[in-house]
Design an enzyme around this catalytic site. Structure first.
Site, PDB file in Angstrom:
ATOM      1  N   HIS A  37       0.837  -1.204   0.000  1.00 62.48           N
ATOM      2  CA  HIS A  37       0.000   0.000   0.000  1.00 62.48           C
ATOM      3  C   HIS A  37       0.875   1.258   0.000  1.00 62.48           C
ATOM      4  CE1 HIS A  37      -2.622  -2.993   2.270  1.00 62.48           C
ATOM      5  NE2 HIS A  37      -3.387  -2.689   1.243  1.00 62.48           N
ATOM      6  N   LYS A 149      -0.477  -6.692  -7.813  1.00 61.91           N
ATOM      7  CA  LYS A 149      -0.720  -7.866  -6.963  1.00 61.91           C
ATOM      8  C   LYS A 149      -2.112  -8.438  -7.242  1.00 61.91           C
ATOM      9  CE  LYS A 149      -1.028 -10.372  -3.060  1.00 61.91           C
ATOM     10  NZ  LYS A 149      -2.101  -9.882  -2.244  1.00 61.91           N
ATOM     11  N   VAL A 176       4.858  -5.579  -4.502  1.00 68.15           N
ATOM     12  CA  VAL A 176       5.896  -5.450  -3.467  1.00 68.15           C
ATOM     13  C   VAL A 176       5.942  -6.765  -2.698  1.00 68.15           C
ATOM     14  CG1 VAL A 176       6.616  -4.215  -1.389  1.00 68.15           C
ATOM     15  CG2 VAL A 176       5.581  -2.960  -3.301  1.00 68.15           C
ATOM     16  N   SER A 185       0.737  -8.932   1.781  1.00 67.54           N
ATOM     17  CA  SER A 185      -0.725  -8.989   1.799  1.00 67.54           C
ATOM     18  C   SER A 185      -1.206  -8.820   3.231  1.00 67.54           C
ATOM     19  CB  SER A 185      -1.200 -10.346   1.264  1.00 67.54           C
ATOM     20  OG  SER A 185      -2.564 -10.553   1.590  1.00 67.54           O
ATOM     21  N   ARG A 187      -3.560 -10.330   4.409  1.00 61.68           N
ATOM     22  CA  ARG A 187      -3.950 -11.670   4.863  1.00 61.68           C
ATOM     23  C   ARG A 187      -2.756 -12.500   5.331  1.00 61.68           C
ATOM     24  NH1 ARG A 187      -8.218 -10.989   0.688  1.00 61.68           N
ATOM     25  NH2 ARG A 187     -10.201 -11.035   1.804  1.00 61.68           N
TER      26      ARG A 187
HETATM   27  P1  AMP Z   1      -6.282  -4.220  -0.416  1.00 63.67           P
HETATM   28  O1  AMP Z   1      -6.145  -3.379   0.801  1.00 63.67           O
HETATM   29  O2  AMP Z   1      -5.791  -5.608  -0.266  1.00 63.67           O
HETATM   30  O3  AMP Z   1      -7.671  -4.126  -1.023  1.00 63.67           O
HETATM   31  O4  AMP Z   1      -5.320  -3.580  -1.503  1.00 63.67           O
HETATM   32  C1  AMP Z   1      -5.403  -2.220  -1.810  1.00 63.67           C
HETATM   33  C2  AMP Z   1      -4.486  -1.927  -2.984  1.00 63.67           C
HETATM   34  O5  AMP Z   1      -3.154  -2.252  -2.636  1.00 63.67           O
HETATM   35  C3  AMP Z   1      -4.840  -2.750  -4.231  1.00 63.67           C
HETATM   36  O6  AMP Z   1      -4.708  -1.939  -5.385  1.00 63.67           O
HETATM   37  C4  AMP Z   1      -3.807  -3.830  -4.199  1.00 63.67           C
HETATM   38  O7  AMP Z   1      -3.502  -4.365  -5.470  1.00 63.67           O
HETATM   39  C5  AMP Z   1      -2.618  -3.091  -3.633  1.00 63.67           C
HETATM   40  N1  AMP Z   1      -1.666  -4.047  -3.056  1.00 63.67           N
HETATM   41  C6  AMP Z   1      -1.926  -4.983  -2.099  1.00 63.67           C
HETATM   42  N2  AMP Z   1      -0.819  -5.728  -1.870  1.00 63.67           N
HETATM   43  C7  AMP Z   1       0.145  -5.258  -2.707  1.00 63.67           C
HETATM   44  C8  AMP Z   1       1.493  -5.616  -2.952  1.00 63.67           C
HETATM   45  N3  AMP Z   1       2.083  -6.620  -2.308  1.00 63.67           N
HETATM   46  N4  AMP Z   1       2.180  -4.910  -3.885  1.00 63.67           N
HETATM   47  C9  AMP Z   1       1.576  -3.904  -4.561  1.00 63.67           C
HETATM   48  N5  AMP Z   1       0.309  -3.512  -4.381  1.00 63.67           N
HETATM   49  C10 AMP Z   1      -0.405  -4.181  -3.459  1.00 63.67           C
END
Ligand code: AMP
Length: 283
Positions: A37, A149, A176, A185, A187
């Site tokens: 993020h 991701k 990343v 992640s 998770r």
């Molecule tokens: P989320 O909070 O999981 O819904 O992710 C929010 C945003 O962060 C989304 O656009 C994801 O693709 C991005 N994101 C989550 N994990 C990663 C990562 N490891 N590398 C790059 N972007 C990420």
């Protein structure tokens, strides 16, 4: 940095920025922020006058048996992370404010949502497209930042923005990873120490697939078999899907063409993790 907790307050702040002629970057997240993020925030900070990070665990994109309730939430820590990365506002609305009792409109895509996570998680991308449309209408960003991701999500958002003539530029940012290769992640926090070790099998399989394509492999059946064999070496891993699709249409392909996405979802114990690589032929 401001913490904005209502749609009305967010709209008022956006109106004030627009009146000053400032550009706005939006980073949509579900919180529990990590370096993935942060990379999106940094990308937004570099090119936009004002940066808004939305932190909203969107009930609409979770299935009935999924982890909506258990999803990690820590708005204080997330606020500090956003401040440290130069965000101007964290938008953290309640589900009730986002979806009133009379809410009845959804954004549904035709075929891009058929394969991969769309097949495993019915209704997931309906929830994603609906919430992202709402966020775009509330924050009116010039640019919105999404991670590779979630490759299918990124392809879907780009398609939606083009199809519906939305006035926003979608910026995709690289995956990343932890030092040992595991994709960052929220998770990952669910994993026990033993599972954390086992989870390395995803990035190992991705690297094996990527190396095979680099060495000339174009048969997607062979590619999927190769990646499945790597996952198969790990007893704690259970494959949800391993698929190779066209990079734009997200439809399964038999041969790796000019642009292909190799993606997987794998359960490590009870935690479902995803990883992918995008192959793009050099022009
Ligand atoms: P989320 O909070 O999981 O819904 O992710 C929010 C945003 O962060 C989304 O656009 C994801 O693709 C991005 N994101 C989550 N994990 C990663 C990562 N490891 N590398 C790059 N972007 C990420």
């Amino acid at each position: 940095m401001q913490l904005i907790e209502t749609v009305a307050a967010m709209k008022a702040q956006v109106a004030a920025w627009k009146a000053e002629g400032l550009t706005i970057g939006l980073v949509p997240t579900m919180g529990s922020l990590h370096a993935g993020h942060e990379s999106l925030m940094d990308a937004a900070r570099a090119v936009c006058d004002r940066v808004v990070v939305s932190v909203f665990v969107n009930p609409l994109q979770f299935g009935p048996d999924e982890d909506y309730e258990a999803y990690p939430r820590d708005i204080e820590r997330d606020g500090a992370t956003c401040a440290a990365h130069g965000a101007d506002a964290v938008f953290h609305p309640t589900p009730e404010d986002m979806y009133g009792p009379a809410h009845n409109t959804y954004v549904v895509m035709e075929t891009l949502t058929d394969a991969l996570c769309g097949a495993s998680r019915p209704g997931h991308f309906r929830g994603v497209c609906t919430v992202v449309t709402k966020l775009f209408n509330i924050v009116r960003p010039d640019k919105a930042f999404f991670g590779q991701k979630d490759a299918q999500q990124l392809a879907i958002i780009k398609r939606m923005v083009a199809d519906l003539n939305m006035n926003v530029t979608v910026v995709g940012c690289p995956i990343v990873r932890e030092a040992d290769g595991l994709a960052k992640s929220s998770r990952n926090a669910y994993l026990t120490a033993e599972e954390r070790e086992a989870a390395l099998v995803l990035s190992r399989a991705i690297r094996a697939g990527e190396a095979a394509v680099a060495a000339g492999e174009r048969d997607t059946a062979a590619l999927k078999e190769l990646m499945a064999a790597v996952i198969g070496e790990e007893p704690l891993a259970r494959i949800d899907y391993i698929e190779v699709v066209d990079g734009l249409t997200m439809q399964p392909v038999e041969t790796v063409g000019a642009s292909a996405l190799a993606a997987m979802a794998v359960y490590i114990g009870r935690t479902r993790l995803i990883d992918n690589f995008l192959y793009e032929e050099e022009a």
